[in-house]
Design an enzyme around this catalytic site. Structure first.
Site, PDB file in Angstrom:
ATOM      1  N   GLY A  41      10.574 -16.654  -9.883  1.00 44.04           N
ATOM      2  CA  GLY A  41      10.001 -15.889 -10.995  1.00 44.04           C
ATOM      3  C   GLY A  41       8.488 -15.942 -11.010  1.00 44.04           C
ATOM      4  O   GLY A  41       7.813 -14.934 -11.260  1.00 44.04           O
ATOM      5  N   CYS A  42       7.945 -17.103 -10.725  1.00 43.19           N
ATOM      6  CA  CYS A  42       6.496 -17.279 -10.740  1.00 43.19           C
ATOM      7  C   CYS A  42       5.834 -16.494  -9.615  1.00 43.19           C
ATOM      8  O   CYS A  42       4.754 -15.924  -9.793  1.00 43.19           O
ATOM      9  CB  CYS A  42       6.141 -18.760 -10.663  1.00 43.19           C
ATOM     10  SG  CYS A  42       6.794 -19.699 -12.070  1.00 43.19           S
ATOM     11  N   THR A  43       6.468 -16.447  -8.465  1.00 37.09           N
ATOM     12  CA  THR A  43       5.941 -15.683  -7.338  1.00 37.09           C
ATOM     13  C   THR A  43       5.965 -14.190  -7.652  1.00 37.09           C
ATOM     14  O   THR A  43       4.971 -13.487  -7.436  1.00 37.09           O
ATOM     15  CB  THR A  43       6.747 -15.978  -6.061  1.00 37.09           C
ATOM     16  OG1 THR A  43       6.651 -17.384  -5.784  1.00 37.09           O
ATOM     17  CG2 THR A  43       6.229 -15.182  -4.880  1.00 37.09           C
TER      18      THR A  43
END
Length: 153
Positions: A41-43
């Site tokens: 999700g962060c990527t």
């Protein structure tokens, strides 16, 4: 907890590239908080902000990501995914706590402290114009860009 209409808490912290950054700092800013470098999700979120960076720049808005990861981890994350956003290293949770996004979370019946994915749109006077909490990545960058256009377009 920082909400729309309030002054943005001020901090100065290191970013990838060997610099430091001050928020609010007199600039229009998207400040997004995320849990951890190089997770799915962060990527996705970092890549989507990178893809939209020129559109934010056209509105005079800088994009800053913030997590508890180190500058060295941010450097690797940035290089691996060719990111075009500055990433703040907040290992001491200065900004995370200041914005109320370092919270108790639970997974599989265990509680722990972690980052609540959140984003703040801050004007050049240091006022929080918009606040998104418990962010879902899908469609989020588009929503932030629409808000930036509404306020600064």
């Amino acid at each position: 907890m920082i909400e729309q209409g309030q002054p943005a808490p001020e901090f100065t912290l290191p970013v990838n590239g060997g610099e430091t950054v001050t928020v609010p700092g007199g600039e229009r800013t998207v400040l997004y908080f995320y849990p951890k470098d190089d997770t799915p999700g962060c990527t996705t979120e970092a890549k989507e902000f990178t893809d939209a960076a020129s559109e934010f720049a056209a509105l005079g808005v800088r994009i800053l990501g913030c997590s508890p990861d180190t500058v060295a981890k941010h450097e690797k994350f940035t290089a691996k995914h060719d990111l075009g956003v500055a990433l703040i290293a907040d290992g001491e949770h200065v900004a995370l706590e200041g914005y109320g996004v370092w919270v108790e979370k639970s997974m599989y019946g265990k509680t722990y402290m972690g980052v609540e994915r959140s984003t703040f749109l801050i004007d050049e006077n240091g006022k929080v114009l918009e606040a998104w909490r418990k962010v879902r990545v899908k469609g989020h960058v588009d929503a932030v860009l629409a808000a930036a256009r509404e306020h600064f377009g």
